[in-house]
Design an enzyme around this catalytic site. Structure first.
Site, PDB file in Angstrom:
ATOM      1  N   GLY A  23     -37.887  -3.860 -70.871  1.00 51.40           N
ATOM      2  CA  GLY A  23     -38.370  -2.569 -71.378  1.00 51.40           C
ATOM      3  C   GLY A  23     -37.241  -1.584 -71.623  1.00 51.40           C
ATOM      4  O   GLY A  23     -36.059  -1.949 -71.674  1.00 51.40           O
ATOM      5  N   THR A  62     -40.894   7.234 -69.069  1.00 50.26           N
ATOM      6  CA  THR A  62     -41.930   6.269 -68.702  1.00 50.26           C
ATOM      7  C   THR A  62     -42.914   6.190 -69.845  1.00 50.26           C
ATOM      8  O   THR A  62     -43.269   7.205 -70.432  1.00 50.26           O
ATOM      9  CB  THR A  62     -42.675   6.690 -67.415  1.00 50.26           C
ATOM     10  OG1 THR A  62     -43.793   5.807 -67.237  1.00 50.26           O
ATOM     11  CG2 THR A  62     -43.161   8.128 -67.458  1.00 50.26           C
ATOM     12  N   GLY A 101     -42.548   1.001 -73.453  1.00 51.27           N
ATOM     13  CA  GLY A 101     -41.105   0.829 -73.565  1.00 51.27           C
ATOM     14  C   GLY A 101     -40.569   0.507 -74.942  1.00 51.27           C
ATOM     15  O   GLY A 101     -39.508   1.007 -75.342  1.00 51.27           O
ATOM     16  N   ARG A 112     -39.292 -10.447 -71.302  1.00 51.64           N
ATOM     17  CA  ARG A 112     -39.362  -9.118 -71.939  1.00 51.64           C
ATOM     18  C   ARG A 112     -38.619  -8.069 -71.078  1.00 51.64           C
ATOM     19  O   ARG A 112     -38.765  -8.016 -69.870  1.00 51.64           O
ATOM     20  CB  ARG A 112     -40.827  -8.711 -72.085  1.00 51.64           C
ATOM     21  CG  ARG A 112     -41.047  -7.343 -72.761  1.00 51.64           C
ATOM     22  CD  ARG A 112     -41.277  -6.256 -71.734  1.00 51.64           C
ATOM     23  NE  ARG A 112     -41.628  -4.978 -72.370  1.00 51.64           N
ATOM     24  CZ  ARG A 112     -41.687  -3.820 -71.728  1.00 51.64           C
ATOM     25  NH1 ARG A 112     -41.438  -3.762 -70.437  1.00 51.64           N
ATOM     26  NH2 ARG A 112     -41.996  -2.719 -72.368  1.00 51.64           N
ATOM     27  N   THR A 139     -44.136   3.284 -63.271  1.00 50.54           N
ATOM     28  CA  THR A 139     -42.668   3.269 -63.340  1.00 50.54           C
ATOM     29  C   THR A 139     -42.160   4.522 -62.633  1.00 50.54           C
ATOM     30  O   THR A 139     -42.799   5.565 -62.694  1.00 50.54           O
ATOM     31  CB  THR A 139     -42.226   3.287 -64.814  1.00 50.54           C
ATOM     32  OG1 THR A 139     -42.508   2.013 -65.367  1.00 50.54           O
ATOM     33  CG2 THR A 139     -40.744   3.599 -64.967  1.00 50.54           C
TER      34      THR A 139
HETATM   35  N1  ASP Z   1     -41.415   2.024 -69.718  1.00 52.71           N
HETATM   36  C1  ASP Z   1     -41.772   0.889 -68.893  1.00 52.71           C
HETATM   37  C2  ASP Z   1     -41.592  -0.365 -69.709  1.00 52.71           C
HETATM   38  O1  ASP Z   1     -41.975  -0.383 -70.853  1.00 52.71           O
HETATM   39  C3  ASP Z   1     -43.164   0.923 -68.393  1.00 52.71           C
HETATM   40  C4  ASP Z   1     -43.623   2.192 -67.756  1.00 52.71           C
HETATM   41  O2  ASP Z   1     -43.015   3.235 -67.940  1.00 52.71           O
HETATM   42  O3  ASP Z   1     -44.643   2.162 -67.048  1.00 52.71           O
HETATM   43  O4  ASP Z   1     -41.115  -1.325 -69.160  1.00 52.71           O
END
Ligand code: ASP
Length: 338
Positions: free
Chosen positions: A236, A257, A260, A234, A206
């Site tokens: 995040g 990040t 989520g 879904r 991310t």
């Molecule tokens: N936070 C992001 C999510 O849950 C994923 C990530 O940070 O890699 O969609």
């Protein structure tokens, strides 16, 4: 005595120099099980090159008096256009074999915000988030509606095939094979595996940026493909204002990040701002406290934070986090591991 006071003075000066380091931009490219032993020298160099280019892009804009919003958007474009990160071109696949992306941007000056979720044909989701903020009366748009709006706003639309990369496709096949019923977090940790709700997976990415411009305005942005093998629409934390993304000139700009669901449940980004606003905490203590809370609940990840005075914090509770900073005089630093 005279000698002693000179030494004391030198020490105070040294400490002040460190403490006064002013950052104008901080970025991340995802947190996770990033270990040096699993990385080739070429891959590490490739990640560092994109992170450096992203920071330079933002810095050049900030230096020429452009807004923190412009810098955040352009910086995130660089990472969205790279297949290395889980955003835009390198987005991970859903359970159904699609690339569904989320993004958000927030203006610390006006506290206007915009976000999109579950979009599949917008080349740069961060620009769609900005268009929602600036060209609509809404804050969040999802799926086909957000795509229709992006078309009318004149944004670059691509065939969903544009987002197909072999590495991400193989990642989905592996995830489905390992456990068809579990969602694979893009940054699984031992702890999350123990909980039995996410499988081990060694991909990350991310992306996020926070910036402080010459006018003293903060901005934050985050863009992601979410989690490999995510199910049925879904969404995040990235596009949820206050969870994965937040900016307020009075306090701080944040991009998160991590797993989520935990960031949504802890309203992490706003929580940090609130600790600073109501308790007078500094950016580092507040950021660390928020990550600790996520960790205690069983979540993993990290965040970047930049306060109104140019102080930065980049805590994470994973093995690594792609991250980088640029100071007011253009000194760029990028890091990956702990
Ligand atoms: N936070 C992001 C999510 O849950 C994923 C990530 O940070 O890699 O969609």
């Amino acid at each position: 005595m005279k000698k002693l006071s000179l030494i004391t003075l030198a020490l105070v000066c040294a400490l002040t120099t460190v403490a006064q380091e002013k950052y104008v931009m901080v970025i991340h490219g995802g947190a996770g099980t990033i270990l040096k032993k699993n990385m080739t020298a070429e891959k590490e160099a490739a990640y560092k090159a994109v992170l450096t280019k992203a920071l330079q892009t933002g810095y050049d804009l900030l230096k020429s008096d452009k807004s923190s919003l412009d810098a955040v958007e352009a910086t995130i474009h660089v990472m969205e256009d790279s297949p290395l990160f889980n955003a835009g071109k390198g987005a991970v696949f859903t359970h159904d074999g699609r690339n569904e992306m989320d993004a958000a941007i927030m203006d610390g000056k006006t506290q206007a915000a915009g976000s999109v979720a579950g979009v599949t044909v917008i080349r740069n989701p961060i620009s769609a988030a900005r268009a929602v903020m600036e060209k609509s009366e809404h804050v969040m748009m999802v799926g086909p509606g957000a795509e229709k709006f992006a078309r009318t706003a004149g944004l670059k639309i691509v065939d969903p095939k544009y987002f197909w990369t072999k590495e991400r496709w193989d990642g989905l096949q592996k995830a489905i094979k390992e456990d068809a019923d579990k969602s694979v977090l893009d940054h699984g940790s031992k702890k999350s595996m123990k909980l039995g709700t996410v499988s081990k997976d060694y991909k990350f990415g991310t992306v996020g940026a926070v910036a402080l411009d010459n006018a003293g305005n903060l901005a934050a942005g985050t863009s992601t493909g979410g989690m490999t093998n995510k199910k049925y629409g879904r969404v995040g934390d990235a596009p949820i204002i206050g969870a994965g993304t937040y900016a307020n000139n009075a306090t701080v700009a944040i991009s998160c990040t991590g797993w989520g669901e935990f960031y949504i449940r802890n309203v992490v980004a706003h929580d940090i701002s609130a600790m600073m606003e109501y308790k007078g905490m500094n950016v580092d203590d507040a950021s660390k406290a928020a990550i600790e809370k996520v960790g205690k609940m069983g979540g993993d990840g990290g965040l970047i934070a930049l306060d109104k005075n140019g102080r930065a914090s980049m805590p994470f509770n994973t093995e690594g986090m792609y991250r980088g900073t640029v100071t007011k005089d253009g000194k760029i630093e990028v890091e990956i591991y702990k």
